[in-house]
Design a protein around this motif. Structure first.
Motif, PDB file in Angstrom:
ATOM      1  N   TRP A  54     -25.130  65.911  93.216  1.00 52.53           N
ATOM      2  CA  TRP A  54     -26.339  66.126  92.436  1.00 52.53           C
ATOM      3  C   TRP A  54     -26.230  67.311  91.487  1.00 52.53           C
ATOM      4  O   TRP A  54     -26.992  67.409  90.533  1.00 52.53           O
ATOM      5  CB  TRP A  54     -27.533  66.308  93.365  1.00 52.53           C
ATOM      6  N   ARG A  58     -33.216  58.909  89.980  1.00 49.66           N
ATOM      7  CA  ARG A  58     -33.090  59.256  91.402  1.00 49.66           C
ATOM      8  C   ARG A  58     -32.638  60.671  91.724  1.00 49.66           C
ATOM      9  O   ARG A  58     -32.563  61.032  92.893  1.00 49.66           O
ATOM     10  CB  ARG A  58     -32.154  58.262  92.062  1.00 49.66           C
ATOM     11  N   THR A  59     -32.317  61.464  90.731  1.00 51.90           N
ATOM     12  CA  THR A  59     -31.849  62.814  91.039  1.00 51.90           C
ATOM     13  C   THR A  59     -32.948  63.649  91.701  1.00 51.90           C
ATOM     14  O   THR A  59     -34.108  63.564  91.309  1.00 51.90           O
ATOM     15  CB  THR A  59     -31.339  63.538  89.778  1.00 51.90           C
ATOM     16  N   PRO A  60     -32.594  64.439  92.689  1.00 52.61           N
ATOM     17  CA  PRO A  60     -33.584  65.329  93.284  1.00 52.61           C
ATOM     18  C   PRO A  60     -33.809  66.586  92.432  1.00 52.61           C
ATOM     19  O   PRO A  60     -34.700  67.368  92.710  1.00 52.61           O
ATOM     20  CB  PRO A  60     -32.963  65.699  94.632  1.00 52.61           C
ATOM     21  N   HIS A  61     -33.007  66.766  91.392  1.00 48.34           N
ATOM     22  CA  HIS A  61     -33.113  67.939  90.521  1.00 48.34           C
ATOM     23  C   HIS A  61     -33.889  67.569  89.254  1.00 48.34           C
ATOM     24  O   HIS A  61     -33.312  67.132  88.269  1.00 48.34           O
ATOM     25  CB  HIS A  61     -31.732  68.463  90.141  1.00 48.34           C
ATOM     26  N   SER A  62     -35.176  67.763  89.273  1.00 50.24           N
ATOM     27  CA  SER A  62     -36.001  67.374  88.130  1.00 50.24           C
ATOM     28  C   SER A  62     -35.613  68.127  86.857  1.00 50.24           C
ATOM     29  O   SER A  62     -35.809  67.620  85.756  1.00 50.24           O
ATOM     30  CB  SER A  62     -37.474  67.577  88.437  1.00 50.24           C
ATOM     31  N   ARG A  71     -22.598  61.249  95.326  1.00 51.73           N
ATOM     32  CA  ARG A  71     -23.940  61.845  95.404  1.00 51.73           C
ATOM     33  C   ARG A  71     -23.882  63.343  95.076  1.00 51.73           C
ATOM     34  O   ARG A  71     -24.525  64.169  95.704  1.00 51.73           O
ATOM     35  CB  ARG A  71     -24.608  61.624  96.753  1.00 51.73           C
ATOM     36  N   ARG A 121     -33.319  66.004  84.685  1.00 52.05           N
ATOM     37  CA  ARG A 121     -33.763  64.705  84.169  1.00 52.05           C
ATOM     38  C   ARG A 121     -33.805  64.663  82.649  1.00 52.05           C
ATOM     39  O   ARG A 121     -33.500  63.639  82.041  1.00 52.05           O
ATOM     40  CB  ARG A 121     -35.124  64.341  84.749  1.00 52.05           C
TER      41      ARG A 121
END
Length: 66
Positions: free
Chosen positions: A13, A43-47, A11, A50
């Motif tokens: 990120w 699913r990454t919290p870092h847009s 995980r 993406r």
């Protein structure tokens, strides 16, 4: 491809975007990483990362894109 899978399991990120950018250079030869790239893309919290995952997916075989 192994590094990306390890980053997913951990995980981690921060950093997989760099790995994805490297994989994109291999084009269809990076097809083995598609599952992990797609997971990170969804699913990454870092847009901000993406786009990098999507670019790497686009460089691999198209059937994996939504």
């Amino acid at each position: 491809m192994t590094q990306l899978a390890e980053q997913w399991r951990a995980r981690a990120w921060c950093g997989p975007g760099v790995t994805a950018r490297r994989l994109a250079r291999f084009g269809p030869a990076a097809a083995g990483a598609v599952a992990d790239l797609r997971r990170f893309w969804l699913r990454t919290p870092h847009s901000c990362e993406r786009a990098t995952y999507l670019e790497a997916l686009a460089a691999t075989p198209a059937p994996y894109l939504p």
